[in-house]
Write a protein that holds these residues in place. Structure first.
Motif, short mmCIF file in Angstrom:
data_model
loop_
_atom_site.label_atom_id
_atom_site.label_comp_id
_atom_site.label_asym_id
_atom_site.label_seq_id
_atom_site.Cartn_x
_atom_site.Cartn_y
_atom_site.Cartn_z
N ALA A 54 0.91 -1.06 0.02
CA ALA A 54 -0.03 0.10 0.02
C ALA A 54 0.87 1.22 -0.17
O ALA A 54 0.55 2.40 -0.71
CB ALA A 54 -0.85 0.11 1.14
N THR A 55 1.94 1.37 0.76
CA THR A 55 2.78 2.33 0.91
C THR A 55 3.47 2.54 -0.63
O THR A 55 3.79 3.88 -1.06
CB THR A 55 3.85 2.16 1.99
OG1 THR A 55 3.15 2.05 3.15
CG2 THR A 55 4.71 3.48 2.04
N GLY A 56 4.07 1.49 -1.17
CA GLY A 56 4.53 1.52 -2.66
C GLY A 56 3.68 2.07 -3.54
O GLY A 56 3.85 3.00 -4.18
N LEU A 57 2.13 1.67 -3.50
CA LEU A 57 1.34 2.06 -4.16
C LEU A 57 0.94 3.73 -4.25
O LEU A 57 0.92 4.48 -5.16
CB LEU A 57 -0.15 1.36 -4.07
CG LEU A 57 -0.30 -0.12 -4.68
CD1 LEU A 57 -1.05 -0.78 -4.22
CD2 LEU A 57 0.14 0.08 -6.33
N LEU A 58 1.05 4.08 -2.97
CA LEU A 58 0.76 5.36 -2.82
C LEU A 58 1.88 6.22 -3.11
O LEU A 58 1.74 7.46 -3.77
CB LEU A 58 0.52 5.62 -1.28
CG LEU A 58 0.00 7.16 -0.70
CD1 LEU A 58 -1.20 7.42 -1.02
CD2 LEU A 58 0.12 6.95 0.84
N ALA A 59 2.99 5.82 -3.19
CA ALA A 59 4.17 6.65 -3.61
C ALA A 59 4.12 6.66 -4.88
O ALA A 59 4.37 7.78 -5.68
CB ALA A 59 5.59 5.94 -3.18
N TYR A 60 3.91 5.60 -5.76
CA TYR A 60 3.86 5.48 -7.06
C TYR A 60 2.91 6.37 -7.72
O TYR A 60 3.26 7.15 -8.73
CB TYR A 60 3.65 4.10 -7.50
CG TYR A 60 3.68 3.99 -8.96
CD1 TYR A 60 4.85 3.74 -9.68
CD2 TYR A 60 2.54 3.61 -9.67
CE1 TYR A 60 4.96 3.53 -11.10
CE2 TYR A 60 2.60 3.38 -11.15
CZ TYR A 60 3.66 3.43 -11.92
OH TYR A 60 3.81 3.33 -13.29
N GLY A 61 1.54 6.28 -7.15
CA GLY A 61 0.70 7.22 -7.72
C GLY A 61 0.81 8.70 -7.28
O GLY A 61 0.47 9.52 -8.03
#
Length: 331
Positions: A54-61
């Motif tokens: 979730a943290t990685g997705l948040l950073a990516y988007g």
């Protein structure tokens, strides 16, 4: 024939009565505070797997969202155009799905607090990495060939540094609430002021220590630890953890900071950066805070706080009901 203590069998022999109702048994008198072992294991596994994703997705988007926010004053494009354009899917999937996954981790607190407490351990790792900027740079260099740059930039945004200790503290709040579900009215009222103040002070300490240490490391390529920056990061993470845990004594204290974060996040996307006071940009802590808002960190933290408020209400209601049943059984 049952054995009655009035027949001379003694009180200790009364425990072998076969006609004792289950709810009157000694085991039923003892209230059960925690969750089952299976629930704890499942929530820990789920939290430790889902939270980094979730943290990685948040950073990516969020990186696309941040680029839009930073250039809002120089391009003639609205937020609606961004979301319907080529970067829209990246923002919606990354930020939207990332927030939903983080909210689901908080929701597991209804079953067990173990998962959130485990995320607190991830928060400790994030604090150590931020306290040692040289370590962060080494991790960046090692992972850059295989991990998208936007995801790695999440470390520099401070997303794990803020979100992971926050989740861990919320888990501790649920642990305490399961044992003492009825906070005192005075503590609830005080918490409406003290909890947001604690969160604000903790965030400022984290942002200042993290941003200052990272800037020095990037400019000098030095792996030395700056003691003051390291102390600010560690103490800030600890204070953030404890302030989140204090929501147990004031169940609705997180609603106010959540609303403030939502308003600030929306404002950062709808208005140009020229409207932000110069004092914010002149401060390293202010720059780090605005960056976190630009990439959706404010939305994520607000969602986590609001979901926790609902979860805490459910946990407290269940605990009060359990204690009432136990008191009636003991009587």
């Amino acid at each position: 024939m049952s054995i009655d203590p009035r027949d001379g069998g003694g009180p200790e022999r009364a425990e072998v009565r076969h006609d004792t109702p289950p709810e009157r048994s000694p085991a039923a008198v003892l209230p059960r505070h925690g969750s089952g072992l299976v629930a704890r294991i499942l929530t820990v596994v789920y939290a430790l797997v889902v939270t980094p994703i979730a943290t990685g997705l948040l950073a990516y988007g969020g990186s696309a969202l941040g680029n839009y926010a930073m250039s809002r004053g120089y391009i003639d494009a609205s937020l609606a155009q961004l979301l319907t354009g080529t970067a829209g899917a990246r923002v919606i999937i990354g930020v939207g799905l990332g927030i939903l996954l983080l909210a689901s981790v908080v929701a597991t607190g209804v079953v067990s607090s173990a998962g959130l407490l485990a995320v607190g351990g991830l928060g400790l790792i994030s604090a150590v990495i931020s306290a040692v900027p040289g370590l962060a740079l080494q991790i960046y260099q090692q992972l850059s060939p295989t991990v998208p740059t936007e995801v790695l930039q999440g470390i520099s945004y401070g997303l794990p540094l803020v979100l992971h200790p926050l989740l861990g503290g919320l888990g501790l709040a649920l642990v305490i609430a399961r044992r003492r579900p009825a906070p005192h009215l005075v503590s609830s009222l005080l918490g409406l002021l003290l909890v947001p103040a604690g969160l604000l002070i903790a965030a400022l300490m984290l942002f200042q220590g993290h941003a200052a240490g990272l800037n020095v490391a990037l400019m000098t390529f030095s792996t030395h630890i700056h003691p003051l920056n390291a102390v600010l990061v560690v103490l800030g993470a600890l204070l953030l953890y404890l302030a989140a845990a204090a929501s147990r004594w004031s169940p609705y204290a997180l609603v106010i900071p959540a609303i403030v974060l939502l308003l600030a996040s929306v404002g950062s996307l709808l208005f140009t950066i020229d409207l932000i006071p110069p004092a914010v940009w002149n401060s390293q802590a202010g720059q780090a805070a605005m960056t976190l808002l630009f990439v959706g960190g404010g939305f994520a933290a607000a969602a986590v706080m609001l979901v926790h408020t609902a979860v805490l209400a459910i946990v407290r209601a269940r605990s009060r009901r359990r204690l009432r049943v136990s008191a009636g059984t003991a009587a």
